[in-house]
Design an enzyme around this catalytic site. Sequence first.
Site, PDB file in Angstrom:
ATOM      1  N   ARG A  68       0.842  -1.189   0.000  1.00  0.00           N
ATOM      2  CA  ARG A  68       0.000   0.000   0.000  1.00  0.00           C
ATOM      3  C   ARG A  68       0.882   1.246   0.000  1.00  0.00           C
ATOM      4  O   ARG A  68       1.897   1.289   0.675  1.00  0.00           O
ATOM      5  CB  ARG A  68      -0.914   0.019   1.236  1.00  0.00           C
ATOM      6  CG  ARG A  68      -1.833  -1.196   1.275  1.00  0.00           C
ATOM      7  CD  ARG A  68      -2.888  -1.088   2.349  1.00  0.00           C
ATOM      8  NE  ARG A  68      -2.335  -1.120   3.681  1.00  0.00           N
ATOM      9  CZ  ARG A  68      -3.043  -0.870   4.781  1.00  0.00           C
ATOM     10  NH1 ARG A  68      -4.322  -0.537   4.688  1.00  0.00           N
ATOM     11  NH2 ARG A  68      -2.480  -0.919   5.966  1.00  0.00           N
ATOM     12  N   SER A 137       6.608  -5.324   7.357  1.00  0.00           N
ATOM     13  CA  SER A 137       6.143  -6.281   8.382  1.00  0.00           C
ATOM     14  C   SER A 137       6.948  -7.564   8.418  1.00  0.00           C
ATOM     15  O   SER A 137       6.369  -8.662   8.458  1.00  0.00           O
ATOM     16  CB  SER A 137       4.672  -6.586   8.148  1.00  0.00           C
ATOM     17  OG  SER A 137       3.974  -5.392   7.996  1.00  0.00           O
ATOM     18  N   ASP A 191       4.809  -3.228  11.415  1.00  0.00           N
ATOM     19  CA  ASP A 191       3.390  -2.841  11.498  1.00  0.00           C
ATOM     20  C   ASP A 191       2.880  -2.764  12.943  1.00  0.00           C
ATOM     21  O   ASP A 191       2.023  -1.940  13.262  1.00  0.00           O
ATOM     22  CB  ASP A 191       2.482  -3.724  10.629  1.00  0.00           C
ATOM     23  CG  ASP A 191       2.673  -5.206  10.869  1.00  0.00           C
ATOM     24  OD1 ASP A 191       3.602  -5.585  11.616  1.00  0.00           O
ATOM     25  OD2 ASP A 191       1.901  -6.009  10.307  1.00  0.00           O
TER      26      ASP A 191
HETATM   27 MG    MG Z   1      -2.013  -6.377   8.770  1.00  0.00          MG
END
Ligand code: MG
Length: 436
Positions: A68, A137, A191
């Site tokens: 994203r 992440s 994250d």
């Molecule tokens: Mg997630």
Amino acid sequence: MGSTTLTMFNVSLETLQTVADNFHTALMAGLCKEGQMIRALPSFVCELPSGREEGDFLVVDLGGTNLRVGCAQLKGNGQFGLDMKRWALVDEMKNKAGCELFDLIADCVKSYLKDSPHQTMGEALKGRPISLGFTFSYPVKQDDIDHGILIQWNKALVCNDVIGLDVVALLQDALNKTDLANVKVSALLNDTVGTLAAHAYVDVDTKISVLLGTGTNAAFIAPLSLVKKLAAHPTIQSHKEMIINTEWGAFGDGNGDLLPLLPLDKKIDSETVNPGAQILEKLLGGMYLGEIARLALELQFGDGQMLGKPFDLETADLSKIEIDDGHGGVALKEKLGWRDFDDTALQQAKDICRSVVKRSAQLCAAMLVGIYRLLGKPRTRTVVAFDGSLYEKYPRYSEYLEETIAALEPGHTMEFQLRKDGSIIGAAVIVAARKS
Ligand code: MG
Ligand code: ADP
């Protein structure tokens, strides 16, 4: 088999207390020394937001299922806006050579800047300097906020030539090649760290974050006096606390006795791409709960035959089964090809599915209590921010979790809140808090 299938996922309060205490000990070990089961990775985020930060920030979030790119608009007063574009990480991208993956991310940044309605983003495309927050992440070893060496990929990415390299430099090089040298990657974060920072922007009493989606992980604000492995680090001298990414999904790795593992848990682990690793994650995470339930249903009702195929039953189906608006039976019929159940069998199946999710919530509660004890059981309000579809969408997950915490630690001061999009907002908040 019979009733044992109905009760085998029950975990006693005594066992949960032991999990909490053993995790507390393992987390302490991770804060003191490198290379422990619980990595307790320093984030180098020492400046926590006040909620007053303002401005438009560019963010890249590379997760397990999506890339994203977005613009977070911090408006002060804990208020924010968010605008983003999403690209699914299709298999073809996941197996790319490392530099190709980062070139692709840089292309996506450019494409976002071109389409963005925000003036700040349009100016960035024309060469005006702008800071970028990079949420990543996967476990990295950081020695500063804008530097991080990839330790390993997990989830689905397998660009092995990136392991051991600085992912900030890789993204910066790719941006430079794409005529975006004015975009400066100024913060790298996990994250869980983003979720904590994002919720701290909204509520300054936030001290812990927990992710319950495909996998699971948690972060917390640690007093630096506890982070003994950083005692000699120069940036530490001027700060009091730091967000720590626990990587708690690895609890039980190399020592399965730390968790109440059943034969079917061991079977699932042995058939994964990473056997022996992320043991806690395989009892808690959305990627596995459906399959655990399917194997348990097979034990109870399969008569020695398979009931569906591995991973046919998904964790989202367990939510449908729990909601009980007739869809529970439909999920069992469609996913498992199980047609001949009566009301009694359906009720038993539901109880089994629920007990799988309940075990996940109870073990998660014990882990959280381990962090709360490490923090010295604070008497002041301690907000825990949650993100992830399992926590958000399974109807009674938070209820099971909260009742277990109350039983393990009566009189605790934790409050539990949902924080969506923390990985994007948090990156902006961390860049902003660093500047101000
Ligand atoms: Mg997630
Ligand atoms: P990610 O882990 O990629 O950040 P999510 O937080 O959305 O993404 O988590 C995805 C996981 O959540 C999936 O593995 C799925 O098992 C689980 N999930 C999705 N929908 C539901 C639902 N309705 N109920 C329970 N679990 C769900």
